[in-house]
Design a protein around this motif. Structure first.
Motif, short mmCIF file in Angstrom:
data_model
loop_
_atom_site.label_atom_id
_atom_site.label_comp_id
_atom_site.label_asym_id
_atom_site.label_seq_id
_atom_site.Cartn_x
_atom_site.Cartn_y
_atom_site.Cartn_z
N HIS A 88 0.95 -1.30 -0.06
CA HIS A 88 -0.12 0.04 0.07
C HIS A 88 0.91 0.94 0.14
CE1 HIS A 88 -3.86 1.96 1.15
NE2 HIS A 88 -3.19 2.75 1.61
N GLU A 89 0.90 2.04 -0.93
CA GLU A 89 2.09 2.94 -1.26
C GLU A 89 0.93 4.26 -1.59
OE1 GLU A 89 5.64 4.61 -3.73
OE2 GLU A 89 5.42 2.36 -3.23
N VAL A 90 1.34 5.40 -0.85
CA VAL A 90 0.44 6.49 -1.39
C VAL A 90 1.67 7.71 -1.57
CG1 VAL A 90 -1.14 8.42 -0.38
CG2 VAL A 90 -1.35 5.98 0.13
N ILE A 91 1.43 8.49 -2.45
CA ILE A 91 2.36 9.68 -2.59
C ILE A 91 1.65 10.88 -2.50
CG2 ILE A 91 3.75 11.02 -4.32
CD1 ILE A 91 4.32 8.22 -5.61
N GLY A 92 1.74 11.61 -1.66
CA GLY A 92 1.08 12.62 -0.91
C GLY A 92 0.44 12.59 0.37
N ASN A 93 -0.78 13.23 0.70
CA ASN A 93 -1.18 12.95 2.06
C ASN A 93 -2.11 11.61 2.29
OD1 ASN A 93 0.24 15.47 2.98
ND2 ASN A 93 -1.58 16.55 2.47
N TYR A 94 -2.08 11.14 3.23
CA TYR A 94 -3.02 10.14 3.53
C TYR A 94 -3.75 10.23 5.05
CZ TYR A 94 -4.28 5.23 4.34
OH TYR A 94 -5.03 3.86 4.60
N HIS A 95 -5.11 10.31 4.76
CA HIS A 95 -6.09 10.39 5.85
C HIS A 95 -6.94 9.29 6.03
CE1 HIS A 95 -4.73 14.77 5.92
NE2 HIS A 95 -4.98 14.67 4.79
N LEU A 96 -7.17 8.88 7.23
CA LEU A 96 -7.88 7.52 7.47
C LEU A 96 -8.87 8.11 8.98
CD1 LEU A 96 -8.50 4.57 7.29
CD2 LEU A 96 -6.96 4.19 9.10
N HIS A 97 -9.96 8.21 8.80
CA HIS A 97 -11.10 8.41 9.76
C HIS A 97 -11.92 7.51 10.10
CE1 HIS A 97 -13.76 11.23 11.78
NE2 HIS A 97 -14.62 10.55 11.17
N VAL A 98 -11.92 6.77 11.09
CA VAL A 98 -12.82 5.84 11.61
C VAL A 98 -13.71 6.18 12.63
CG1 VAL A 98 -12.72 3.36 12.58
CG2 VAL A 98 -10.84 4.04 10.97
N VAL A 99 -14.96 5.85 12.32
CA VAL A 99 -15.90 6.29 13.47
C VAL A 99 -16.36 4.88 14.09
CG1 VAL A 99 -18.21 7.22 13.77
CG2 VAL A 99 -16.88 8.19 11.96
N GLY A 100 -15.75 4.57 15.19
CA GLY A 100 -16.12 3.53 15.95
C GLY A 100 -14.98 2.74 16.20
N ASN A 101 -14.68 1.57 16.51
CA ASN A 101 -13.56 0.76 17.04
C ASN A 101 -12.50 0.43 15.71
OD1 ASN A 101 -14.11 1.36 19.75
ND2 ASN A 101 -15.59 -0.77 19.84
N MET A 102 -11.25 0.47 16.19
CA MET A 102 -10.55 -0.14 14.84
C MET A 102 -9.54 -1.16 15.62
SD MET A 102 -7.94 2.04 12.43
CE MET A 102 -6.50 1.49 11.69
N THR A 103 -9.25 -2.28 15.17
CA THR A 103 -8.52 -3.38 15.51
C THR A 103 -7.52 -3.84 14.35
OG1 THR A 103 -10.32 -4.01 17.09
CG2 THR A 103 -8.43 -5.35 16.67
N SER A 104 -6.24 -3.83 14.48
CA SER A 104 -5.28 -4.60 13.64
C SER A 104 -4.67 -5.61 14.39
CB SER A 104 -4.32 -3.44 13.31
OG SER A 104 -4.86 -2.25 12.52
N LYS A 105 -4.51 -6.86 13.63
CA LYS A 105 -4.10 -7.89 14.27
C LYS A 105 -2.72 -8.36 13.18
CE LYS A 105 -4.50 -12.46 16.06
NZ LYS A 105 -5.30 -13.58 16.54
N ILE A 106 -1.50 -8.41 13.59
CA ILE A 106 -0.64 -8.59 12.76
C ILE A 106 0.18 -9.71 13.55
CG2 ILE A 106 1.79 -7.78 12.09
CD1 ILE A 106 0.40 -5.05 12.51
N GLU A 107 0.20 -11.04 12.90
CA GLU A 107 0.75 -12.28 13.12
C GLU A 107 2.18 -12.34 12.71
OE1 GLU A 107 -1.69 -15.41 12.37
OE2 GLU A 107 -3.42 -14.74 13.41
N GLY A 108 2.87 -11.26 13.08
CA GLY A 108 4.59 -11.16 12.48
C GLY A 108 4.89 -9.88 13.04
N ASN A 109 6.11 -9.63 12.65
CA ASN A 109 6.41 -8.15 13.14
C ASN A 109 5.78 -6.93 12.54
OD1 ASN A 109 8.55 -9.73 14.54
ND2 ASN A 109 9.70 -9.86 12.73
N GLN A 110 5.97 -5.78 13.19
CA GLN A 110 5.44 -4.51 12.73
C GLN A 110 6.59 -3.65 12.84
OE1 GLN A 110 2.36 -2.48 14.97
NE2 GLN A 110 2.11 -1.07 13.39
N GLU A 111 7.01 -2.85 11.92
CA GLU A 111 8.04 -1.89 11.97
C GLU A 111 7.48 -0.60 11.28
OE1 GLU A 111 11.84 -2.81 10.20
OE2 GLU A 111 11.49 -4.90 10.83
N THR A 112 7.66 0.66 12.01
CA THR A 112 7.15 1.94 11.40
C THR A 112 8.43 2.83 11.40
OG1 THR A 112 5.24 1.38 12.50
CG2 THR A 112 5.37 3.85 11.83
#
Length: 131
Positions: free
Chosen positions: A2-26
């Motif tokens: 998932h690649e975005v060139i420019g601004n990226y906005h994510l708006h969630v109204v409610g709960n948000m859950t992410s499950k990663i079955e491996g490593n996460q790097e930021t």
């Protein structure tokens, strides 16, 4: 991918859950800011390592409790200052050792009391009780 060139906005109204079955790097090339309006909870099942190349500043609007299940070691390669605007108490269920590679000074602005229910020993070549 998932690649975005420019601004990226994510708006969630409610709960948000992410499950990663491996490593996460930021990786953030600029600044990173997180605002949490209620509670923040983090559990680490293994080790936690934090490296900071500059200054660390932590501000607590209320009480800060710290509990370690084992030993705690603080190594300061500069000056260490602990200050309290109220009463300060240090308690140990075992012995307390205070040492200095140079001069040591303990003073009270109005009075100073030292004692124990057992013998009190002061070691030194000269003790001046009336400087």
């Amino acid at each position: 991918v998932h690649e975005v060139i420019g601004n990226y906005h994510l708006h969630v109204v409610g709960n948000m859950t992410s499950k990663i079955e491996g490593n996460q790097e930021t990786e953030v090339i600029g600044s990173a800011v997180t605002q949490i309006n209620t509670n923040d909870s983090k559990t680490v099942g293994g080790n936690r390592v934090r490296g900071v190349g500059g200054t660390v500043s932590e501000n607590y609007g209320s009480t800060h409790d710290y509990t370690a299940g084992g030993n705690v070691t603080n190594i300061i390669n500069g000056t260490d200052l602990t200050a309290s605007l109220g009463k300060m108490t240090q308690v140990s269920a075992g012995d307390i050792d205070i040492g200095s590679g140079g001069e040591a000074s303990i003073a009270g602005r109005s009075s100073f009391t030292a004692g124990s229910p057992g013998p009190t020993t002061i070691k030194g070549s000269r003790i001046d009780l009336n400087p």
